[in-house]
Scaffold this active site. Structure first.
Site, PDB file in Angstrom:
ATOM      1  N   SER A 191       0.813  -1.224   0.000  1.00 34.16           N
ATOM      2  CA  SER A 191       0.000   0.000   0.000  1.00 34.16           C
ATOM      3  C   SER A 191       0.844   1.271   0.000  1.00 34.16           C
ATOM      4  O   SER A 191       1.960   1.302   0.510  1.00 34.16           O
ATOM      5  CB  SER A 191      -0.982  -0.024   1.179  1.00 34.16           C
ATOM      6  OG  SER A 191      -0.316  -0.163   2.399  1.00 34.16           O
ATOM      7  N   LYS A 238       2.202  -5.107   3.264  1.00 29.25           N
ATOM      8  CA  LYS A 238       3.363  -4.228   3.431  1.00 29.25           C
ATOM      9  C   LYS A 238       2.851  -2.792   3.365  1.00 29.25           C
ATOM     10  O   LYS A 238       2.564  -2.270   2.282  1.00 29.25           O
ATOM     11  CB  LYS A 238       4.362  -4.528   2.305  1.00 29.25           C
ATOM     12  CG  LYS A 238       5.355  -3.423   1.998  1.00 29.25           C
ATOM     13  CD  LYS A 238       6.402  -3.273   3.068  1.00 29.25           C
ATOM     14  CE  LYS A 238       7.286  -2.074   2.803  1.00 29.25           C
ATOM     15  NZ  LYS A 238       6.750  -0.811   3.348  1.00 29.25           N
ATOM     16  N   GLY A 247       0.877   2.386  -5.839  1.00 24.50           N
ATOM     17  CA  GLY A 247       2.092   3.142  -5.549  1.00 24.50           C
ATOM     18  C   GLY A 247       2.711   3.610  -6.847  1.00 24.50           C
ATOM     19  O   GLY A 247       2.013   3.767  -7.861  1.00 24.50           O
ATOM     20  N   SER A 248       4.018   3.793  -6.822  1.00 21.61           N
ATOM     21  CA  SER A 248       4.665   4.393  -7.988  1.00 21.61           C
ATOM     22  C   SER A 248       4.938   3.365  -9.087  1.00 21.61           C
ATOM     23  O   SER A 248       4.987   2.159  -8.837  1.00 21.61           O
ATOM     24  CB  SER A 248       5.980   5.038  -7.552  1.00 21.61           C
ATOM     25  OG  SER A 248       6.844   4.022  -7.099  1.00 21.61           O
ATOM     26  N   GLU A 251      -2.288  -0.081  -9.335  1.00 17.30           N
ATOM     27  CA  GLU A 251      -2.667   1.294  -9.679  1.00 17.30           C
ATOM     28  C   GLU A 251      -1.449   2.149  -9.418  1.00 17.30           C
ATOM     29  O   GLU A 251      -0.912   2.140  -8.304  1.00 17.30           O
ATOM     30  CB  GLU A 251      -3.845   1.763  -8.827  1.00 17.30           C
ATOM     31  CG  GLU A 251      -5.130   0.967  -9.056  1.00 17.30           C
ATOM     32  CD  GLU A 251      -5.653   1.046 -10.482  1.00 17.30           C
ATOM     33  OE1 GLU A 251      -5.369   2.046 -11.177  1.00 17.30           O
ATOM     34  OE2 GLU A 251      -6.320   0.095 -10.924  1.00 17.30           O
ATOM     35  N   CYS A 264      -3.168  10.543  -6.462  1.00 19.87           N
ATOM     36  CA  CYS A 264      -2.778  10.076  -7.798  1.00 19.87           C
ATOM     37  C   CYS A 264      -3.627  10.774  -8.846  1.00 19.87           C
ATOM     38  O   CYS A 264      -3.234  10.910  -9.992  1.00 19.87           O
ATOM     39  CB  CYS A 264      -2.945   8.572  -7.889  1.00 19.87           C
ATOM     40  SG  CYS A 264      -4.545   8.058  -7.301  1.00 19.87           S
ATOM     41  N   GLU A 300       5.332  13.057 -13.337  1.00 25.98           N
ATOM     42  CA  GLU A 300       4.552  13.074 -12.098  1.00 25.98           C
ATOM     43  C   GLU A 300       5.423  13.681 -10.994  1.00 25.98           C
ATOM     44  O   GLU A 300       6.551  13.245 -10.775  1.00 25.98           O
ATOM     45  CB  GLU A 300       4.119  11.662 -11.690  1.00 25.98           C
ATOM     46  CG  GLU A 300       3.211  11.697 -10.461  1.00 25.98           C
ATOM     47  CD  GLU A 300       2.784  10.319  -9.944  1.00 25.98           C
ATOM     48  OE1 GLU A 300       3.648   9.463  -9.759  1.00 25.98           O
ATOM     49  OE2 GLU A 300       1.579  10.143  -9.705  1.00 25.98           O
TER      50      GLU A 300
HETATM   51  P1  NAD Z   1       5.886   3.856  -3.572  1.00 20.27           P
HETATM   52  O1  NAD Z   1       5.952   3.091  -4.843  1.00 20.27           O
HETATM   53  O2  NAD Z   1       7.108   4.568  -3.124  1.00 20.27           O
HETATM   54  O3  NAD Z   1       5.488   2.872  -2.389  1.00 20.27           O
HETATM   55  C1  NAD Z   1       4.350   2.054  -2.461  1.00 20.27           C
HETATM   56  C2  NAD Z   1       4.572   0.844  -1.580  1.00 20.27           C
HETATM   57  O4  NAD Z   1       5.549  -0.006  -2.189  1.00 20.27           O
HETATM   58  C3  NAD Z   1       5.123   1.177  -0.187  1.00 20.27           C
HETATM   59  O5  NAD Z   1       4.509   0.342   0.755  1.00 20.27           O
HETATM   60  C4  NAD Z   1       6.598   0.822  -0.340  1.00 20.27           C
HETATM   61  O6  NAD Z   1       7.209   0.518   0.889  1.00 20.27           O
HETATM   62  C5  NAD Z   1       6.491  -0.402  -1.209  1.00 20.27           C
HETATM   63  N1  NAD Z   1       7.731  -0.817  -1.880  1.00 20.27           N
HETATM   64  C6  NAD Z   1       8.741  -0.041  -2.317  1.00 20.27           C
HETATM   65  N2  NAD Z   1       9.681  -0.820  -2.921  1.00 20.27           N
HETATM   66  C7  NAD Z   1       9.228  -2.098  -2.872  1.00 20.27           C
HETATM   67  C8  NAD Z   1       9.716  -3.360  -3.329  1.00 20.27           C
HETATM   68  N3  NAD Z   1      10.873  -3.462  -3.979  1.00 20.27           N
HETATM   69  N4  NAD Z   1       8.986  -4.463  -3.078  1.00 20.27           N
HETATM   70  C9  NAD Z   1       7.810  -4.372  -2.446  1.00 20.27           C
HETATM   71  N5  NAD Z   1       7.280  -3.217  -1.995  1.00 20.27           N
HETATM   72  C10 NAD Z   1       7.990  -2.088  -2.209  1.00 20.27           C
HETATM   73  O7  NAD Z   1       4.624   4.866  -3.675  1.00 20.27           O
HETATM   74  P2  NAD Z   1       4.142   5.963  -2.605  1.00 20.27           P
HETATM   75  O8  NAD Z   1       5.131   7.083  -2.592  1.00 20.27           O
HETATM   76  O9  NAD Z   1       3.769   5.355  -1.309  1.00 20.27           O
HETATM   77  O10 NAD Z   1       2.792   6.476  -3.280  1.00 20.27           O
HETATM   78  C11 NAD Z   1       2.797   7.461  -4.266  1.00 20.27           C
HETATM   79  C12 NAD Z   1       2.555   6.860  -5.633  1.00 20.27           C
HETATM   80  O11 NAD Z   1       1.357   6.095  -5.597  1.00 20.27           O
HETATM   81  C13 NAD Z   1       2.345   7.904  -6.706  1.00 20.27           C
HETATM   82  O12 NAD Z   1       3.053   7.533  -7.861  1.00 20.27           O
HETATM   83  C14 NAD Z   1       0.833   7.841  -6.966  1.00 20.27           C
HETATM   84  O13 NAD Z   1       0.440   8.254  -8.254  1.00 20.27           O
HETATM   85  C15 NAD Z   1       0.546   6.403  -6.720  1.00 20.27           C
HETATM   86  N6  NAD Z   1      -0.859   6.184  -6.382  1.00 20.27           N
HETATM   87  C16 NAD Z   1      -1.668   5.707  -7.360  1.00 20.27           C
HETATM   88  C17 NAD Z   1      -3.019   5.510  -7.111  1.00 20.27           C
HETATM   89  C18 NAD Z   1      -3.922   4.999  -8.195  1.00 20.27           C
HETATM   90  O14 NAD Z   1      -5.046   4.615  -7.888  1.00 20.27           O
HETATM   91  N7  NAD Z   1      -3.470   4.980  -9.438  1.00 20.27           N
HETATM   92  C19 NAD Z   1      -3.538   5.813  -5.851  1.00 20.27           C
HETATM   93  C20 NAD Z   1      -2.677   6.291  -4.864  1.00 20.27           C
HETATM   94  C21 NAD Z   1      -1.329   6.470  -5.149  1.00 20.27           C
END
Ligand code: NAD
Length: 542
Positions: A187, A212, A265-266, A293, A327, A425
């Protein structure tokens, strides 16, 4: 055995409470904000229902006052990751075998607890830990979390009801099995509701999860986990595993039992997970379901027939609510030169009327961005614009991280439609506009469609109906959530199912049946009442 066929009609959305001064919800929330601000809690891992303290810890601070520690959380090591895999495997049988109405009743209890007993708790934790003002916390941590839970049960009922036809001498059935293995729920920091749903959607369909949470949202996510447990989610069904994403990801992806990833996430993180799974395909019992997403570069396209005040209000709230860390947040605009001055002046006026600061001062519309890394990243875009001959800062452009990670809402006008901040972004309070000549509107629509690799949300403003329809058609693939005369944020469960394609994800529409079907593996059962005893086809016997 209870043989009832359960009927879960579609619920209403959870009402957004007003939080007016002296209202009971405001008093409860202020009391809870005080309580959570005056303690430092210790957050364990929760594996198989047991709390585990590893001694490898990190701090959770208030983004708007980073000297203030809210909690210390324990991080998972390899041993705990293995324990979580074992716990998820062990719980699979009992949970997936449960009558689905029992699972639904537990999820409905989670929703009820969040709507009542723990509403202030989950909102306060989201405000303090993720720096949201009251309204932003209420629509996320309370309302959307509750809506995801309640609506998904009705969507599941529709799926379970779907059965194939039977005819004489045979009965055909579809059995909606949970996936064989566990789901890895990963998440993001920005929505407590997403963190809940990434677990609860697979759990509703009979799966177990390893969760996670993002490091910066561990506080609210821990309170969520406790509510799941109080509602009666059995031990091992959800395993709460804060820690290093890279370490947890690497170990989880090595398990043959990995049945799916539910990710928000990203792009970088999702792409690396997908790539690694691709390389390890022979390892898994089943093809893991990949639902993700990811990022967005969401737009507002303004037609010359639009009303400037409406555009300005939507652009300001769509771009700057929750500091642009949605997002779906608007981050690029296309404005016709005939409306530029009016829209600009309206937006400047709005920007002068909003305040920025701590979430505990309820007059603040803008709060802090999530952490130092994010602050530093956003600042590079602002500085780049300040130095560029192709950009002017219309308002904002200031930042300060001495007390909290504050970036003022920043509106940039560029002469280059491919300017860096029109394409990438940023995930912060930065909106860039390109002002097009009215006669070049077709070129501007084309630019809007092709400028960024994403396809998440977008909005068109205009009073000319036929032109609006034309723009909506031409931008068919530019956004999975498209808005007409409204801001591109604020999707509501059951009303605007959410998700986008292109670089924005697999578009499985969180909070709907398209998402839930990813967490089941149907088995078709055909039963023949009187089996044939004859091997030959009819024409062979003529
Ligand atoms: P992030 O990708 O940095 O982190 C997301 C999750 O991935 C975190 O829990 C992180 O600890 C985990 N993570 C990181 N590396 C990993 C790995 N190697 N293996 C497993 N898990 C790992 O994203 P963030 O900064 O928390 O959120 C922001 C991003 O989320 C933005 O890009 C945003 O656009 C996107 N987002 C998209 C939506 C959607 O519906 N499209 C909604 C909310 C956020």
């Amino acid at each position: 055995m209870n043989n009832s066929i359960y009927n879960f009609p579609f619920p209403n959305n959870e009402p957004i409470l007003s939080y007016l001064k002296k209202s009971p919800e405001r008093e409860a929330l202020d009391k809870e904000l005080k309580r959570q601000s005056s303690e430092v809690i210790e957050i364990p891992l929760i594996i198989g229902g047991k709390e585990i303290y590893t001694g490898d810890t990190a701090k959770i601070v208030m983004p708007h006052k980073h000297s203030h520690t809210l909690a210390i959380y324990h991080k998972a090591g390899e041993k705990e990751i293995k324990m979580a895999i074992d716990a998820a495997k062990a719980a699979h049988k009992i949970w997936s075998d449960q009558n689905w109405a029992t699972r639904a009743s537990i999820l409905l209890k989670v929703a009820e607890l969040l709507a009542t007993k723990y509403r202030a708790t989950i909102n306060a934790a989201t405000m303090l830990g993720q720096s949201k003002n009251i309204y932003q916390a209420e629509i996320d941590a309370a309302c959307e979390t509750i809506d995801f839970l309640r609506f998904n049960i009705s969507f599941a009922a529709e799926i379970y009801k779907t059965q194939p036809i039977s005819s004489f001498n045979q009965l055909n059935r579809m059995e909606y099995r949970a996936l064989e293995g566990f789901v890895f729920s990963v998440s993001p920091f920005n929505f407590t509701s997403i963190a809940s749903n990434l677990n609860m959607a697979p759990v509703m369909m009979g799966n177990t999860t390893i969760w996670k949470p993002a490091s910066t949202s561990v506080l609210s996510n821990y309170y969520l986990m406790k509510v799941f447990m109080e509602a009666g989610i059995p031990e091992g069904v959800v395993n709460f595993l804060p820690g290093s994403g890279a370490l947890i990801g690497k170990n989880i992806l090595n398990s043959p039992e990995l049945a799916g990833i539910h990710f928000t996430g990203s792009n970088n993180t999702f792409n690396s997970l997908w790539r690694e799974i691709g390389e390890k395909l022979g390892k898994y019992k089943s093809y893991p379901r990949l639902v993700g997403e990811t990022g967005g570069k969401d737009f507002i396209f303004v037609h010359p027939s639009a009303k400037p005040r409406e555009v300005a209000v939507a652009a300001f709230s769509g771009a700057f609510e929750y500091q642009g860390q949605k997002c779906s947040a608007a981050s690029r605009m296309y404005i016709p030169s005939s409306l530029w001055e009016e829209i600009k002046n309206e937006m400047i006026e709005i920007s002068e009327s909003v305040k920025m600061g701590d979430v505990r001062d309820h007059d603040n519309f803008i709060n802090a961005v999530i952490d130092e890394a994010s602050f530093d990243n956003i600042v590079t875009y602002i500085d780049y614009a300040k130095e560029s001959l192709e950009a002017d800062i219309i308002f904002g452009g200031t930042y300060d991280k001495s007390e909290g990670y504050f970036v003022s809402p920043t509106f940039i006008k560029t002469t280059n439609p491919h300017f860096k901040s029109m394409e990438e972004e940023i995930f912060g309070p930065v909106l860039t506009t390109y002002v097009y000549k009215d006669k070049d509107i077709d070129k501007a629509i084309e630019l809007c469609d092709t400028t960024s690799p994403y396809g998440l949300t977008g909005a068109v403003f205009g009073q000319n109906r036929l032109s609006v329809v034309d723009i909506c058609t031409k931008l068919r693939y530019a956004a999975g959530n498209f808005y007409i005369n409204d801001k591109p944020t604020g999707a509501v469960v059951g009303k605007q199912p959410f998700g986008g394609s292109r670089g924005s994800g697999t578009n499985d529409k969180a909070g709907g049946e398209f998402n839930l079907v990813r967490w089941i593996s149907p088995r078709t059962v055909k039963e023949t009442f009187i089996p044939s005893t004859d091997i030959f086809y009819g024409y062979m016997k003529e």
